[in-house]
Design a protein around this motif. Structure first.
Motif, PDB file in Angstrom:
ATOM      1  N   ASP A  17      42.674  39.936  45.277  1.00 44.68           N
ATOM      2  CA  ASP A  17      43.837  39.832  46.163  1.00 44.68           C
ATOM      3  C   ASP A  17      43.400  39.957  47.626  1.00 44.68           C
ATOM      4  OD1 ASP A  17      45.599  39.570  44.060  1.00 44.68           O
ATOM      5  OD2 ASP A  17      46.265  41.666  44.091  1.00 44.68           O
ATOM      6  N   ASP A  18      42.523  40.932  47.883  1.00 41.30           N
ATOM      7  CA  ASP A  18      42.028  41.170  49.239  1.00 41.30           C
ATOM      8  C   ASP A  18      41.197  39.989  49.727  1.00 41.30           C
ATOM      9  OD1 ASP A  18      41.479  43.275  51.459  1.00 41.30           O
ATOM     10  OD2 ASP A  18      39.478  42.585  50.879  1.00 41.30           O
ATOM     11  N   ALA A  19      40.399  39.408  48.854  1.00 39.28           N
ATOM     12  CA  ALA A  19      39.565  38.268  49.237  1.00 39.28           C
ATOM     13  C   ALA A  19      40.424  37.078  49.655  1.00 39.28           C
ATOM     14  CB  ALA A  19      38.644  37.883  48.084  1.00 39.28           C
ATOM     15  N   PHE A  20      41.496  36.820  48.940  1.00 40.25           N
ATOM     16  CA  PHE A  20      42.386  35.721  49.319  1.00 40.25           C
ATOM     17  C   PHE A  20      42.978  35.945  50.714  1.00 40.25           C
ATOM     18  CE2 PHE A  20      42.440  34.202  44.901  1.00 40.25           C
ATOM     19  CZ  PHE A  20      42.512  32.828  45.110  1.00 40.25           C
ATOM     20  N   LYS A  21      43.357  37.170  51.014  1.00 38.82           N
ATOM     21  CA  LYS A  21      43.886  37.470  52.347  1.00 38.82           C
ATOM     22  C   LYS A  21      42.848  37.186  53.424  1.00 38.82           C
ATOM     23  CE  LYS A  21      47.097  41.063  50.774  1.00 38.82           C
ATOM     24  NZ  LYS A  21      47.397  42.526  50.786  1.00 38.82           N
ATOM     25  N   ARG A  22      41.616  37.560  53.163  1.00 44.31           N
ATOM     26  CA  ARG A  22      40.553  37.340  54.141  1.00 44.31           C
ATOM     27  C   ARG A  22      40.239  35.856  54.310  1.00 44.31           C
ATOM     28  NH1 ARG A  22      38.304  42.183  55.430  1.00 44.31           N
ATOM     29  NH2 ARG A  22      38.936  43.912  54.066  1.00 44.31           N
ATOM     30  N   LEU A  23      40.439  35.092  53.258  1.00 41.04           N
ATOM     31  CA  LEU A  23      40.224  33.653  53.333  1.00 41.04           C
ATOM     32  C   LEU A  23      41.420  32.924  53.940  1.00 41.04           C
ATOM     33  CD1 LEU A  23      38.609  33.185  49.797  1.00 41.04           C
ATOM     34  CD2 LEU A  23      37.443  32.890  51.990  1.00 41.04           C
ATOM     35  N   GLY A  24      42.515  33.653  54.171  1.00 36.10           N
ATOM     36  CA  GLY A  24      43.713  33.038  54.730  1.00 36.10           C
ATOM     37  C   GLY A  24      44.413  32.109  53.768  1.00 36.10           C
ATOM     38  N   ARG A  25      44.289  32.415  52.478  1.00 35.24           N
ATOM     39  CA  ARG A  25      44.889  31.565  51.457  1.00 35.24           C
ATOM     40  C   ARG A  25      45.863  32.374  50.607  1.00 35.24           C
ATOM     41  NH1 ARG A  25      39.543  28.972  48.844  1.00 35.24           N
ATOM     42  NH2 ARG A  25      41.041  28.445  47.190  1.00 35.24           N
ATOM     43  N   LYS A  26      46.874  31.701  50.118  1.00 40.38           N
ATOM     44  CA  LYS A  26      47.837  32.354  49.239  1.00 40.38           C
ATOM     45  C   LYS A  26      47.195  32.604  47.888  1.00 40.38           C
ATOM     46  CE  LYS A  26      52.468  31.982  47.253  1.00 40.38           C
ATOM     47  NZ  LYS A  26      53.697  31.143  47.134  1.00 40.38           N
ATOM     48  N   SER A  27      47.350  33.816  47.387  1.00 36.46           N
ATOM     49  CA  SER A  27      46.708  34.178  46.138  1.00 36.46           C
ATOM     50  C   SER A  27      47.563  33.793  44.939  1.00 36.46           C
ATOM     51  CB  SER A  27      46.457  35.697  46.105  1.00 36.46           C
ATOM     52  OG  SER A  27      45.979  36.082  44.835  1.00 36.46           O
ATOM     53  N   PRO A  28      47.003  33.026  43.995  1.00 41.49           N
ATOM     54  CA  PRO A  28      47.706  32.831  42.723  1.00 41.49           C
ATOM     55  C   PRO A  28      47.842  34.172  42.006  1.00 41.49           C
ATOM     56  CG  PRO A  28      45.873  31.284  42.965  1.00 41.49           C
ATOM     57  CD  PRO A  28      45.708  32.319  44.030  1.00 41.49           C
ATOM     58  N   LYS A  29      48.771  34.254  41.096  1.00 38.06           N
ATOM     59  CA  LYS A  29      48.970  35.477  40.344  1.00 38.06           C
ATOM     60  C   LYS A  29      47.759  35.774  39.471  1.00 38.06           C
ATOM     61  CE  LYS A  29      52.154  37.646  37.066  1.00 38.06           C
ATOM     62  NZ  LYS A  29      53.372  37.449  36.218  1.00 38.06           N
ATOM     63  N   CYS A  30      47.380  37.029  39.407  1.00 35.20           N
ATOM     64  CA  CYS A  30      46.301  37.448  38.504  1.00 35.20           C
ATOM     65  C   CYS A  30      46.801  37.376  37.065  1.00 35.20           C
ATOM     66  CB  CYS A  30      45.860  38.875  38.831  1.00 35.20           C
ATOM     67  SG  CYS A  30      44.622  39.547  37.694  1.00 35.20           S
ATOM     68  N   VAL A  31      45.986  36.780  36.186  1.00 32.99           N
ATOM     69  CA  VAL A  31      46.409  36.600  34.792  1.00 32.99           C
ATOM     70  C   VAL A  31      45.444  37.243  33.807  1.00 32.99           C
ATOM     71  CG1 VAL A  31      47.675  34.477  35.285  1.00 32.99           C
ATOM     72  CG2 VAL A  31      45.248  34.343  34.665  1.00 32.99           C
ATOM     73  N   THR A  32      44.462  37.991  34.309  1.00 29.35           N
ATOM     74  CA  THR A  32      43.450  38.535  33.387  1.00 29.35           C
ATOM     75  C   THR A  32      44.009  39.559  32.411  1.00 29.35           C
ATOM     76  OG1 THR A  32      42.798  40.128  35.102  1.00 29.35           O
ATOM     77  CG2 THR A  32      41.505  38.094  34.924  1.00 29.35           C
ATOM     78  N   ALA A  33      45.184  40.133  32.724  1.00 25.80           N
ATOM     79  CA  ALA A  33      45.792  41.089  31.790  1.00 25.80           C
ATOM     80  C   ALA A  33      46.239  40.405  30.507  1.00 25.80           C
ATOM     81  CB  ALA A  33      46.974  41.792  32.448  1.00 25.80           C
ATOM     82  N   ASN A  34      46.252  39.075  30.514  1.00 24.66           N
ATOM     83  CA  ASN A  34      46.697  38.324  29.336  1.00 24.66           C
ATOM     84  C   ASN A  34      45.609  37.418  28.767  1.00 24.66           C
ATOM     85  OD1 ASN A  34      49.496  39.264  29.376  1.00 24.66           O
ATOM     86  ND2 ASN A  34      49.675  38.058  31.261  1.00 24.66           N
ATOM     87  N   LEU A  35      44.370  37.604  29.224  1.00 25.30           N
ATOM     88  CA  LEU A  35      43.274  36.746  28.767  1.00 25.30           C
ATOM     89  C   LEU A  35      42.297  37.549  27.917  1.00 25.30           C
ATOM     90  CD1 LEU A  35      42.419  34.688  31.998  1.00 25.30           C
ATOM     91  CD2 LEU A  35      43.815  33.979  30.036  1.00 25.30           C
ATOM     92  N   PRO A  36      42.321  37.376  26.601  1.00 26.40           N
ATOM     93  CA  PRO A  36      41.344  38.082  25.752  1.00 26.40           C
ATOM     94  C   PRO A  36      39.919  37.667  26.094  1.00 26.40           C
ATOM     95  CG  PRO A  36      43.141  37.163  24.438  1.00 26.40           C
ATOM     96  CD  PRO A  36      43.274  36.580  25.808  1.00 26.40           C
ATOM     97  N   LEU A  37      38.992  38.552  25.840  1.00 29.38           N
ATOM     98  CA  LEU A  37      37.583  38.212  26.026  1.00 29.38           C
ATOM     99  C   LEU A  37      37.134  37.247  24.928  1.00 29.38           C
ATOM    100  CD1 LEU A  37      36.080  41.626  27.177  1.00 29.38           C
ATOM    101  CD2 LEU A  37      36.673  39.635  28.553  1.00 29.38           C
ATOM    102  N   PRO A  38      36.044  36.515  25.154  1.00 26.73           N
ATOM    103  CA  PRO A  38      35.676  35.428  24.228  1.00 26.73           C
ATOM    104  C   PRO A  38      35.571  35.830  22.762  1.00 26.73           C
ATOM    105  CG  PRO A  38      34.396  35.261  26.247  1.00 26.73           C
ATOM    106  CD  PRO A  38      35.174  36.548  26.342  1.00 26.73           C
ATOM    107  N   GLY A  39      35.021  37.009  22.483  1.00 27.56           N
ATOM    108  CA  GLY A  39      34.838  37.410  21.096  1.00 27.56           C
ATOM    109  C   GLY A  39      36.099  37.883  20.404  1.00 27.56           C
ATOM    110  N   ALA A  40      37.212  37.924  21.141  1.00 28.41           N
ATOM    111  CA  ALA A  40      38.472  38.404  20.562  1.00 28.41           C
ATOM    112  C   ALA A  40      39.333  37.267  20.020  1.00 28.41           C
ATOM    113  CB  ALA A  40      39.264  39.184  21.611  1.00 28.41           C
ATOM    114  N   ALA A  41      38.877  36.034  20.165  1.00 26.74           N
ATOM    115  CA  ALA A  41      39.682  34.894  19.715  1.00 26.74           C
ATOM    116  C   ALA A  41      39.610  34.761  18.199  1.00 26.74           C
ATOM    117  CB  ALA A  41      39.181  33.616  20.378  1.00 26.74           C
ATOM    118  N   GLY A  42      40.742  34.493  17.574  1.00 24.80           N
ATOM    119  CA  GLY A  42      40.753  34.230  16.146  1.00 24.80           C
ATOM    120  C   GLY A  42      41.037  35.454  15.297  1.00 24.80           C
ATOM    121  N   ASP A  43      41.032  35.256  14.005  1.00 26.38           N
ATOM    122  CA  ASP A  43      41.357  36.283  13.030  1.00 26.38           C
ATOM    123  C   ASP A  43      40.074  36.905  12.485  1.00 26.38           C
ATOM    124  OD1 ASP A  43      41.784  37.045   9.983  1.00 26.38           O
ATOM    125  OD2 ASP A  43      43.737  37.185  10.960  1.00 26.38           O
TER     126      ASP A  43
END
Length: 545
Positions: free
Chosen positions: A379-405
């Motif tokens: 979030d801070d990096a986007f402010k320093r770059l003068g760009r609007k920050s997209p929403k952070c979505v990592t709270a909903n992204l499983p790590l690679p080994g967590a995919a599947g049953d």
């Protein structure tokens, strides 16, 4: 190591859990990001903790409710996003007349802890009377004991694998990751930091990479990174050394993690089941030397053994029972005059402007909250770059080994003809990426060469580490991808074969393979058991003085 031909938005320095988390989040949100690491993924402090994912119960004493809430929320996310690596477990906290914390205060703390984890899916705390705790933990000393509380936190047995998966996720989102890339100095133009110079430690070649934002996430090394070629900066790191002992099971050993107060100095000590053994920790000592030189000393070992023997009288642990040790330096803020255990554990983004605009150092942070730290930093990096920050979505992204049953994965791996020991190992270390391991040898499970019969480790794991997981040395593979360094014998029975397999993949001649074996043996020295007489100090578990 190739030169970078185009500029980046962000340079991240350091491949511990926090730097990797930042690189992933930045890449996911569309930033061009490169991560530079002087050694290897998880080669620093991220590997040397107690490997617990916790809410920070003792932070309640400091009234840091925000940090506890953040930690508990992130703990729950990790249970969901990396269930193969981060798992709930129960902890026992004895209630004793010897404790400086009265039982009523601990019970209030437990109520607050549960309240602050209101979104948890795990079991809340329970209070056991004296009879119940002696039944659950018969080895505990009954002296002064009048009960216990039992509560839930989490464990990441293989912190190195967690870091590797975050690195894979970052790379998959577009981040460039370079290990063996030691940052030497900033690039300055017009008084601003516009990039860094780094040295490839394998070839000794110097390179440059440019970006308007440089994030120094080097943990306890943050004060070293920009000493050369830049104005003098204030000291930021005030890290303390924490040491751990590893022992086999012993008479009276608990089934749960035990979290108790030392009679000696009131510090909180832990006895943690880990990889079929026990991890005993930790100390908290000021440490101003190179963090890479942190080692457990004899006084720390005596202190920890004494604490366990006081808690569990039948243990009778001596230095001869210590299989190996490890130590790390916590990346805490510099706080002269403040007691070690009172130094804040929350993270801070330190802006080096006006001396070095464009450079931000991340001070503090801990494994449990790495994802939130990354969100704040991006979030801070986007402010320093003068760009609007997209929403952070990592709270909903499983790590690679967590995919599947996982149940289906277990059945499919068994159908490949793999032994149960190997199947369970692959699922524990790689999750559903276990199929990527099998694929390295052409996908045929029957006849896949086993590297280490005791653990079921496969030779194909070496190939995966080199081809997909950024490993460049034998130590990278055995210590931080396959975790054989922490198994009985430290993988030394397999080291020649492992070097040959990796050598065939990487084009190493016999001299290079021999050098890699020597490098691994030298790395193992950091696990040595301390001795009052240095000449009697064994190098690694099972060796003779």
């Amino acid at each position: 190591m190739e030169e970078f031909t185009s500029p980046f938005d962000v340079i991240v320095v350091g491949a511990g859990i926090n730097g990797l988390g930042i690189a992933r989040d930045a890449a996911v949100r569309g930033l061009r990001v490169v991560l530079l690491e002087q050694d290897d993924i998880c080669s620093g402090v991220s590997a040397w903790s107690g490997r617990l994912v916790h809410g920070g119960l003792r932070y309640l004493e400091h009234r840091d409710f925000a940090l506890v809430r953040e930690s508990l929320r992130e703990r729950e996310l990790l249970f969901r996003l990396a269930p193969h690596l981060v798992k709930p477990l129960r902890l026992i906290m004895p209630l004793s007349s010897h404790s400086s914390r009265p039982a009523w205060l601990i019970r209030i703390g437990m109520i607050l802890y549960d309240a602050l984890s209101f979104d948890k899916k795990t079991q809340g705390h329970e209070v056991l009377d004296r009879t119940a705790i002696l039944r659950r933990f018969p080895g505990i000393s009954p002296d002064g004991l009048h009960g216990a509380v039992v509560f839930t936190d989490g464990q990441v047995e293989y912190a190195e694998r967690l870091c590797t998966e975050v690195a894979l996720a970052a790379s998959g989102a577009g981040a460039a990751i370079r290990t063996k890339a030691r940052v030497e100095e900033p690039l300055l133009e017009g008084g601003r930091v516009v990039g860094v110079r780094y040295r490839d430690t394998l070839t000794d070649e110097m390179h440059e990479v440019r970006a308007p934002v440089v994030l120094n996430v080097a943990g306890p090394w943050i004060d070293r990174i920009f000493r050369r070629g830049a104005p003098e900066q204030p000291r930021l790191n005030g890290g303390t050394k924490g040491s751990h002992l590893i022992v086999d099971s012993f008479p009276g050993a608990p089934d749960d993690v035990v979290y108790y107060e030392s009679k000696t100095d009131g510090r909180l000590v832990l006895v943690i089941p880990w990889m079929g053994r026990y991890l005993i920790g930790t100390t908290d000592l000021r440490f101003d030397a190179d963090p890479g030189e942190a080692r457990c000393d004899a006084d720390e070992m005596d202190y920890l053994l004494g604490e366990v023997n006081e808690l569990i009288p039948t243990a009778n642990l001596t230095p001869k029972d210590v299989l190996f040790t490890y130590s790390g330096v916590r990346p805490l803020p510099y706080a002269p005059g403040v007691k070690e255990w009172k130094i804040p554990r929350s993270h801070v983004l330190h802006d080096h402007a006006p001396d070095l605009p464009g450079l931000i150092s991340v001070v503090g942070g801990k494994l449990t909250t790495y994802r939130q730290l990354a969100e704040d930093a991006v979030d801070d990096a986007f402010k320093r770059l003068g760009r609007k920050s997209p929403k952070c979505v990592t709270a909903n992204l499983p790590l690679p080994g967590a995919a599947g049953d996982f149940g289906q994965a277990r059945q499919a791996l068994r159908a490949e003809g793999l032994a149960d020991t190997t199947v369970e190992r692959l699922l524990a270390l790689y999750g559903t990426r276990a199929f990527d391991v099998v694929a390295q040898a052409g996908g045929a499970g029957v006849g896949l060469p086993v590297l280490d019969p005791a653990t079921g480790a496969l030779e194909a794991e070496i190939l995966l580490a080199v081809r997909q997981e950024f490993a460049k040395t034998l130590t990278d593979v055995l210590a931080r991808r396959m975790l054989l360094a922490f198994e009985p014998g430290h993988g030394l029975d397999t080291v020649d074969r492992a070097a040959a397999v990796m050598g065939a993949e990487c084009g190493w001649d016999e001299n290079r393979q021999a050098a890699e074996i020597r490098g691994y043996r030298e790395w193992l020295e950091r696990l040595a058991v301390p001795s009052r007489t240095e000449e009697n100090r064994p190098a690694v578990e099972g060796s003779t003085p």
